[in-house]
Scaffold this motif. Structure first.
Motif, mmCIF file in Angstrom:
data_model
loop_
_atom_site.group_PDB
_atom_site.id
_atom_site.type_symbol
_atom_site.label_atom_id
_atom_site.label_comp_id
_atom_site.label_asym_id
_atom_site.label_seq_id
_atom_site.Cartn_x
_atom_site.Cartn_y
_atom_site.Cartn_z
ATOM 1 N N GLN A 178 40.382 44.080 38.735
ATOM 2 C CA GLN A 178 39.153 43.971 38.286
ATOM 3 C C GLN A 178 39.029 42.569 37.817
ATOM 4 O OE1 GLN A 178 36.997 46.559 37.479
ATOM 5 N NE2 GLN A 178 35.445 44.790 37.237
ATOM 6 N N ALA A 179 39.919 41.502 37.681
ATOM 7 C CA ALA A 179 39.684 40.372 37.670
ATOM 8 C C ALA A 179 39.244 39.637 38.909
ATOM 9 C CB ALA A 179 40.846 39.606 37.231
ATOM 10 N N LEU A 180 39.698 40.179 40.067
ATOM 11 C CA LEU A 180 39.310 39.757 41.335
ATOM 12 C C LEU A 180 37.847 39.982 41.669
ATOM 13 C CD1 LEU A 180 42.472 40.426 43.424
ATOM 14 C CD2 LEU A 180 41.409 38.158 42.855
ATOM 15 N N VAL A 181 37.567 41.330 41.148
ATOM 16 C CA VAL A 181 36.155 41.801 41.634
ATOM 17 C C VAL A 181 35.164 40.969 40.523
ATOM 18 C CG1 VAL A 181 34.358 43.834 41.149
ATOM 19 C CG2 VAL A 181 36.595 43.993 42.260
ATOM 20 N N ASN A 182 35.742 40.630 38.997
ATOM 21 C CA ASN A 182 34.635 39.866 38.358
ATOM 22 C C ASN A 182 34.500 38.423 38.710
ATOM 23 O OD1 ASN A 182 34.658 42.080 36.513
ATOM 24 N ND2 ASN A 182 36.258 41.312 35.220
ATOM 25 N N HIS A 183 35.448 37.712 39.462
ATOM 26 C CA HIS A 183 35.312 36.522 40.004
ATOM 27 C C HIS A 183 34.548 36.802 41.573
ATOM 28 C CE1 HIS A 183 37.748 35.695 36.569
ATOM 29 N NE2 HIS A 183 37.187 34.472 36.837
ATOM 30 N N GLY A 184 34.094 37.525 42.065
ATOM 31 C CA GLY A 184 33.511 37.753 43.312
ATOM 32 C C GLY A 184 34.425 37.843 44.449
ATOM 33 N N VAL A 185 35.942 38.145 44.324
ATOM 34 C CA VAL A 185 36.825 37.863 45.325
ATOM 35 C C VAL A 185 36.838 39.280 45.745
ATOM 36 C CG1 VAL A 185 38.901 37.309 46.133
ATOM 37 C CG2 VAL A 185 37.957 35.978 44.332
ATOM 38 N N LEU A 186 36.344 39.758 47.038
ATOM 39 C CA LEU A 186 36.440 41.208 47.322
ATOM 40 C C LEU A 186 37.316 41.080 48.688
ATOM 41 C CD1 LEU A 186 32.640 41.959 47.321
ATOM 42 C CD2 LEU A 186 34.470 42.515 45.525
ATOM 43 N N GLY A 187 37.784 42.068 49.053
ATOM 44 C CA GLY A 187 38.691 42.400 50.518
ATOM 45 C C GLY A 187 40.197 41.841 50.202
#
Length: 96
Positions: free
Chosen positions: A41-50
């Motif tokens: 979730q933290a990665l998604v919140n910072h826009g890091v996808l994949g």
């Protein structure tokens, strides 16, 4: 001698109770699942996808292994983001 025996008995009792709490009652697996969800979730919140996050089976170590196809700068950012998640001890890039 009696004081040392009491100290050792207490030490081993704490180790046994900790082991039972984390492994016997499923708290370790629950901890790993929560850390995985919060890290993703933290990665998604910072826009890091994949990027996928997987933790080692040991809840004591709490090392996150990140994988994905990103440039080196974004890999470093993703590691920094995951390290900032409360409860994560370390984050590295690569498989377990």
């Amino acid at each position: 001698m009696a004081a040392a025996a009491k100290l050792l008995t207490g030490f081993f009792a704490v180790l046994l109770l900790t082991y039972a709490a984390f492994y016997g009652f499923g708290h370790g697996e629950r901890t790993i699942n929560e850390l995985t969800a919060r890290s993703n979730q933290a990665l998604v919140n910072h826009g890091v996808l994949g990027v996928t996050v997987a933790f080692e089976a040991s809840p004591v170590r709490r090392v996150a292994h990140l994988e994905g196809d990103l440039p080196p700068v974004q890999k470093a950012d993703a590691i920094t983001i995951v390290k900032a998640v409360p409860g994560v001890a370390e984050a590295v890039w690569g498989p377990q």
